[in-house]
Scaffold this active site. Structure first.
Site, mmCIF file in Angstrom:
data_model
loop_
_atom_site.group_PDB
_atom_site.id
_atom_site.type_symbol
_atom_site.label_atom_id
_atom_site.label_comp_id
_atom_site.label_asym_id
_atom_site.label_seq_id
_atom_site.Cartn_x
_atom_site.Cartn_y
_atom_site.Cartn_z
ATOM 1 N N LYS A 171 0.866 -1.187 0.000
ATOM 2 C CA LYS A 171 0.000 0.000 0.000
ATOM 3 C C LYS A 171 0.901 1.235 0.000
ATOM 4 O O LYS A 171 1.413 1.658 1.029
ATOM 5 C CB LYS A 171 -0.930 0.042 1.216
ATOM 6 C CG LYS A 171 -2.071 1.037 0.961
ATOM 7 C CD LYS A 171 -2.564 1.757 2.169
ATOM 8 C CE LYS A 171 -1.663 2.824 2.679
ATOM 9 N NZ LYS A 171 -1.475 3.980 1.791
ATOM 10 N N GLU A 245 10.197 2.235 9.999
ATOM 11 C CA GLU A 245 11.195 3.251 9.625
ATOM 12 C C GLU A 245 10.486 4.595 9.728
ATOM 13 O O GLU A 245 9.630 4.910 8.901
ATOM 14 C CB GLU A 245 11.667 3.025 8.185
ATOM 15 C CG GLU A 245 12.392 1.731 7.957
ATOM 16 C CD GLU A 245 13.750 1.690 8.611
ATOM 17 O OE1 GLU A 245 14.308 2.762 8.919
ATOM 18 O OE2 GLU A 245 14.254 0.582 8.834
ATOM 19 N N CYS A 279 13.923 11.475 5.529
ATOM 20 C CA CYS A 279 13.818 11.094 6.951
ATOM 21 C C CYS A 279 15.160 11.266 7.657
ATOM 22 O O CYS A 279 15.218 11.615 8.820
ATOM 23 C CB CYS A 279 13.339 9.656 7.061
ATOM 24 S SG CYS A 279 14.330 8.532 6.078
ATOM 25 N N GLU A 378 10.397 17.074 13.819
ATOM 26 C CA GLU A 378 10.746 16.943 12.407
ATOM 27 C C GLU A 378 9.984 17.996 11.596
ATOM 28 O O GLU A 378 8.785 18.164 11.772
ATOM 29 C CB GLU A 378 10.344 15.535 11.944
ATOM 30 C CG GLU A 378 10.753 15.237 10.533
ATOM 31 C CD GLU A 378 10.367 13.823 10.113
ATOM 32 O OE1 GLU A 378 9.202 13.444 10.325
ATOM 33 O OE2 GLU A 378 11.234 13.102 9.590
HETATM 34 P P1 NAD Z 1 2.538 8.995 6.925
HETATM 35 O O1 NAD Z 1 2.804 8.321 8.214
HETATM 36 O O2 NAD Z 1 1.467 10.006 6.867
HETATM 37 O O3 NAD Z 1 2.125 7.891 5.832
HETATM 38 C C1 NAD Z 1 2.990 6.831 5.471
HETATM 39 C C2 NAD Z 1 2.154 5.699 4.906
HETATM 40 O O4 NAD Z 1 1.368 5.130 5.957
HETATM 41 C C3 NAD Z 1 1.161 6.104 3.832
HETATM 42 O O5 NAD Z 1 1.040 5.047 2.903
HETATM 43 C C4 NAD Z 1 -0.150 6.267 4.630
HETATM 44 O O6 NAD Z 1 -1.302 6.088 3.842
HETATM 45 C C5 NAD Z 1 -0.005 5.163 5.645
HETATM 46 N N1 NAD Z 1 -0.684 5.368 6.925
HETATM 47 C C6 NAD Z 1 -0.789 6.526 7.632
HETATM 48 N N2 NAD Z 1 -1.431 6.287 8.807
HETATM 49 C C7 NAD Z 1 -1.685 4.952 8.851
HETATM 50 C C8 NAD Z 1 -2.316 4.102 9.804
HETATM 51 N N3 NAD Z 1 -2.822 4.569 10.939
HETATM 52 N N4 NAD Z 1 -2.389 2.774 9.511
HETATM 53 C C9 NAD Z 1 -1.879 2.276 8.369
HETATM 54 N N5 NAD Z 1 -1.298 3.048 7.412
HETATM 55 C C10 NAD Z 1 -1.202 4.363 7.656
HETATM 56 O O7 NAD Z 1 3.931 9.568 6.405
HETATM 57 P P2 NAD Z 1 4.211 10.406 5.069
HETATM 58 O O8 NAD Z 1 3.732 11.796 5.269
HETATM 59 O O9 NAD Z 1 3.728 9.656 3.867
HETATM 60 O O10 NAD Z 1 5.820 10.381 5.015
HETATM 61 C C11 NAD Z 1 6.609 11.279 5.707
HETATM 62 C C12 NAD Z 1 7.142 10.659 6.977
HETATM 63 O O11 NAD Z 1 7.822 9.447 6.667
HETATM 64 C C13 NAD Z 1 8.172 11.520 7.672
HETATM 65 O O12 NAD Z 1 7.926 11.526 9.059
HETATM 66 C C14 NAD Z 1 9.489 10.834 7.393
HETATM 67 O O13 NAD Z 1 10.497 11.065 8.333
HETATM 68 C C15 NAD Z 1 9.075 9.414 7.345
HETATM 69 N N6 NAD Z 1 10.035 8.609 6.576
HETATM 70 C C16 NAD Z 1 10.861 7.746 7.228
HETATM 71 C C17 NAD Z 1 11.813 7.027 6.511
HETATM 72 C C18 NAD Z 1 12.756 6.074 7.180
HETATM 73 O O14 NAD Z 1 13.337 5.226 6.499
HETATM 74 N N7 NAD Z 1 12.958 6.141 8.474
HETATM 75 C C19 NAD Z 1 11.911 7.182 5.135
HETATM 76 C C20 NAD Z 1 11.057 8.090 4.519
HETATM 77 C C21 NAD Z 1 10.111 8.785 5.248
#
Ligand code: NAD
Length: 474
Positions: A171, A245, A279, A378
């Protein structure tokens, strides 16, 4: 790539219509134009995808390793063959400058596959003590990914999972469904057996349905700490394996013997690349207090090289952020820093002139204190904070004074000295003197930055369940 009309699911080897009616609009953040619509997959659709992955698991997990490797090699060829199209889609979906899209947004997923295949022999049986240890695949994996390096984050999960013998329900972020849809076509054309790779386009509802489904054995999530916490809570009820992550607020320590003319411009890059939507961005620059004025002057000059532009133009270094929600959050963080007393060196929260899209000017604050929100939370935008230290011990203390622990950097004229500092940083990885990302090495965080590791051997082992088979002693 356009997602087949009304169809947002690739399940059991074919495109399928969603049972839901909610639509997702994919918006180009540079122009704010809607470039595509997709139907958001429902909880029922998620269940269909899990069922297809479960059905495929028995055969796929028994498929010889060489065949699993061969599928990933064909997928790698497919990504290379569609590289320009994929890069163009990612640029249109989330605003990454096209030059960087071609280099990193395509180069990293290819690197993920390569790094996985290099260590596939780690799956071989081992003898430990009196036992034979076999690496069983964990099972059916839900891979939930964000939008900032969309294809990289997908391949960092599904390449090792598939090589280990797991089947997948992916997803991707609802912000970037188009590159994932093309990836589904690439898997199809590569001859992936039906049900081995399944795709659900959708938002949180579809994600939560996957995480809570009893036939999902493991959830591998990359995204915000808020999302990761929600996922871990739901997965915990089913005692599922979870890899997370998450976010970061990583520190970049400039030691007093560093070559500042080299280190400071490079440190801006370590914070501003991909519009700061990384990230592992090194968004806290921790500098010797005696050199503050000199460092501020170099930083202000170097920031002039980060001009905003159209992400479709190969000359552009800094594009928009991914959408207007991100833009609003970053502006709020900038205004918050000003109200908490940080000193603005360059940039700011105003809409940059000549740009109507989701643009944020590269912004540098100095005089930042560890207690300020800008140093703790962040920002996920092109915003760098400069903090000062009196001695090395204080630099390390400031670096470790964070709820996060994803990445870090150290700059020094003496690599042994830099390494000694790196050893004391409480984080998942540390980059010395601007060294590039090493995809063979483990990547992941401590504290609120997550659980588990991706990439290389450590990443592959996340998708394995070691089983000991013990014979009686002769
Ligand atoms: P997000 O948490 O809003 O969404 C990430 C994914 O999770 C999306 O596919 C979203 O639809 C899904 N999602 C959100 N809430 C959910 C839930 N309750 N249950 C199941 N799925 C859910 O994050 P984003 O805005 O897409 O990405 C940015 C964030 O990702 C930043 O905080 C960044 O630091 C982090 N990030 C971390 C890494 C790493 O490797 N550590 C890499 C890239 C991004």
């Amino acid at each position: 790539m356009t997602i087949p009309t009304g169809q947002s699911l690739y399940i059991g080897g074919q495109w399928t219509a969603s049972t839901a009616t909610d639509t997702i609009a994919v918006v180009n953040p540079a122009t704010l134009e809607i470039i595509a619509h997709a139907t958001a997959g429902s909880a029922q659709d998620a269940a269909s995808a899990v069922s297809a992955a479960r059905k495929a698991f028995d055969d796929w997990s028994q498929t010889p390793l060489a065949e699993r490797i061969a599928l990933l090699q064909r997928v790698s060829d497919g990504i290379k063959g569609h590289g320009d199209e994929l890069a163009g889609l990612i640029t249109a979906e989330m605003g990454c400058p096209i030059g960087f899209s071609r280099a990193a947004q395509i180069g990293l997923p290819l690197g993920d596959i390569h790094a996985t295949l290099e260590v596939a022999k780690a799956l071989d049986d081992k003898t430990i003590g009196r036992s034979l240890v076999q690496n069983d695949p964990v099972g059916v994996v839900a891979a939930i990914t964000p939008w900032n390096f969309p294809l990289h984050q997908i391949l960092a999960k599904i390449a090792p999972a598939l090589v280990a013998g797991c089947t997948i329900v992916l997803k991707p972020s609802e912000v970037t469904p188009l590159d994932a849809a093309l990836l589904a076509e690439i898997f199809h054309d590569a001859g992936a057996p039906a049900g081995v790779f399944n795709l659900i386009i959708g938002g949180r509802e579809a994600g939560e349905a996957l995480v809570s489904h009893p036939d999902i054995d493991m959830v591998s999530f990359t995204g915000s700490t808020r999302g990761g916490r929600a996922v871990a809570e739901i997965a915990g009820r089913g005692l599922k394996k979870v890899a997370l992550e998450l976010g970061g607020k990583s520190a970049n320590i400039i030691l007093d013997d560093a070559d500042l003319e080299k280190a400071i411009p490079a440190a801006l890059g370590q914070s501003f690349i991909n519009s700061g939507q990384v990230c592992a961005a090194l968004s806290r620059l921790i500098v010797p207090v005696r050199k503050r004025a000199e460092i501020e002057a170099i930083a202000i000059e170097a920031a002039k090289g980060w001009t905003l532009g159209d992400p479709a133009d190969p000359a552009t270094r800094l594009g928009p952020v991914a959408n207007q929600t991100q833009q609003a959050g970053i502006r709020q963080a900038i205004n918050g820093a000003l109200s908490e007393g940080a000193q603005l060196l360059t940039g700011g929260a105003e809409q940059p002139t000549n740009f109507t899209g989701a643009y944020v000017s590269p912004t540098i604050f100095s005089g930042v204190d560890s207690r300020m929100t800008i140093a703790r939370e962040e920002t996920f935008g092109p915003v760098l904070s400069i903090l000062t230290y009196a001695d090395e011990a204080e630099a390390i203390r400031i670096a470790n004074d964070s709820a996060y622990g994803l990445s870090g950097g150290v700059w020094s004229g003496d690599l042994d000295r830099a390494e000694a500092v790196a050893r004391r940083m409480h984080t998942g990885q540390v980059i010395l003197n601007g060294a590039g990302l090493d995809l063979a090495a483990p990547f992941g965080g401590v504290k609120q930055s997550g659980l588990g590791r991706e990439n290389g051997r450590y990443g592959l082992e996340e998708y394995c369940s070691p089983k000991a088979i013990t014979r009686p002693q002769a």
